[in-house]
Structures are given as structure tokens and as C-alpha cells.
Motif scaffolding. Structure first.
Motif, mmCIF file in Angstrom:
data_model
loop_
_atom_site.group_PDB
_atom_site.id
_atom_site.type_symbol
_atom_site.label_atom_id
_atom_site.label_comp_id
_atom_site.label_asym_id
_atom_site.label_seq_id
_atom_site.Cartn_x
_atom_site.Cartn_y
_atom_site.Cartn_z
ATOM 1 N N ALA A 121 20.201 -17.073 -38.529
ATOM 2 C CA ALA A 121 19.573 -18.358 -38.827
ATOM 3 C C ALA A 121 19.409 -18.580 -40.325
ATOM 4 C CB ALA A 121 18.224 -18.448 -38.138
ATOM 5 N N GLY A 122 19.796 -17.606 -41.156
ATOM 6 C CA GLY A 122 19.730 -17.791 -42.601
ATOM 7 C C GLY A 122 18.484 -17.227 -43.250
ATOM 8 N N PHE A 123 17.844 -16.285 -42.626
ATOM 9 C CA PHE A 123 16.663 -15.661 -43.199
ATOM 10 C C PHE A 123 16.997 -14.254 -43.656
ATOM 11 C CE2 PHE A 123 14.835 -18.870 -40.417
ATOM 12 C CZ PHE A 123 13.807 -19.375 -41.195
ATOM 13 N N GLU A 124 16.247 -13.784 -44.664
ATOM 14 C CA GLU A 124 16.404 -12.406 -45.109
ATOM 15 C C GLU A 124 15.061 -11.697 -45.004
ATOM 16 O OE1 GLU A 124 17.572 -12.099 -49.177
ATOM 17 O OE2 GLU A 124 15.967 -13.349 -49.899
ATOM 18 N N ARG A 125 15.120 -10.406 -44.778
ATOM 19 C CA ARG A 125 13.927 -9.584 -44.608
ATOM 20 C C ARG A 125 13.479 -9.076 -45.969
ATOM 21 N NH1 ARG A 125 13.349 -3.800 -42.735
ATOM 22 N NH2 ARG A 125 11.372 -3.784 -41.650
ATOM 23 N N PHE A 126 12.150 -9.140 -46.250
ATOM 24 C CA PHE A 126 11.627 -8.586 -47.496
ATOM 25 C C PHE A 126 10.268 -7.960 -47.255
ATOM 26 C CE2 PHE A 126 9.531 -12.631 -47.469
ATOM 27 C CZ PHE A 126 8.366 -12.461 -48.191
ATOM 28 N N VAL A 127 9.920 -7.048 -48.167
ATOM 29 C CA VAL A 127 8.656 -6.328 -48.069
ATOM 30 C C VAL A 127 7.727 -6.862 -49.151
ATOM 31 C CG1 VAL A 127 7.547 -4.075 -48.173
ATOM 32 C CG2 VAL A 127 9.837 -4.289 -47.203
#
Length: 138
Positions: A121-127
Motif C-alpha cells: 500500500a506504499g507504507f514503510e516501517r520505522f522505529v
């Protein structure tokens, strides 16, 4: 003495009697409640001491004069028995927020997307700085 604080007072007394400050170091419970030794008490005793102070303050607070203190629920945690913490009802020692509110994993309704669906869906994972994981648009 009015009976609104008797339950939390009895819980504090039993917690103090079972603490290392009284049993091992042979201090009186009154000495254990004073500042030099108050920091050595277990967390439960410190919370009970704070709750007892709030209860006593509520007895003389004019805003609560007619309604009185909210009832104190002494739950199974005070007696040292195991309790099911997955209940929707949060145990309370004194009026306000519960002792375990906001602790533990978030409850979900099962409609969250998987990691693959989020990436598609065009999202990226970040902390984040506090260590929590979140998603943001690329």
C-alpha cells in the motif's frame, strides 16, 4: 476515624509488616515510611502509601466534602494472589486511573493489515525514538 480509608490503611500496614525494612533491618513501620528509608520499600508499598495519602487528602478536600472519597477496591493483587489481568475491568486502588491501565500489548480487533499488505500500500516501517514501531507513507 471515618471508614473510607481503613481498607487501604490495612493493606499498607500488612505490606509494611512483610517488607524487608521491617523484617530484615528491624526498623519500625513508622521509620520505614519516612524519607531515608521510604525509598527502600517495595513498589507496592510505595503505591499504597501514596494512595493512602491521597485518601486522607480527599477527606479534607472541600470539593469532595459532600460526595466523599470514591470507594477503594482492594483486589486480589493486594493479597498476593494471581489475578487475570486480561479483564476489561482495571483494578483500582484509589480514584483515578487504574494501576494497570495502558500496560501490556494493545488490544486489536483483527482488522490490521499484515506487513506485506502495508508495504504494497506504499507504507514503510520505522522505529520511533522511544522504541515503538510504526508505519509511514514512503
Amino acid at each position: 476515624m471515618p471508614s473510607s480509608c481503613n481498607d487501604i490503611r490495612a493493606a499498607l500496614a500488612s505490606c509494611l509488616q512483610n517488607s524487608d525494612c521491617v523484617l530484615v533491618h528491624r526498623n519500625t513501620p513508622a521509620d520505614c515510611l519516612r524519607p531515608p528509608l521510604a525509598d527502600t520499600l517495595p513498589t507496592q508499598c510505595q503505591q499504597l502509601k501514596h494512595g493512602y495519602g491521597q485518601c486522607k487528602r480527599g477527606m479534607i478536600d472541600m470539593r469532595k466534602r459532600f460526595r466523599g472519597n470514591k470507594p477503594i477496591s482492594t483486589s486480589l493483587e493486594l493479597e498476593g494472589e494471581s489475578a487475570d489481568l486480561d479483564k476489561t475491568e482495571v483494578p483500582m486502588l484509589y480514584a483515578g486511573k487504574g494501576g494497570f491501565e495502558g500496560v501490556g500489548p494493545r488490544k486489536t480487533d483483527g482488522r490490521e493489515k499484515s506487513e506485506e499488505e502495508m508495504e504494497k500500500a506504499g507504507f514503510e516501517r520505522f522505529v520511533r525514538n522511544d522504541g515503538s514501531v510504526d508505519w509511514r507513507k514512503k
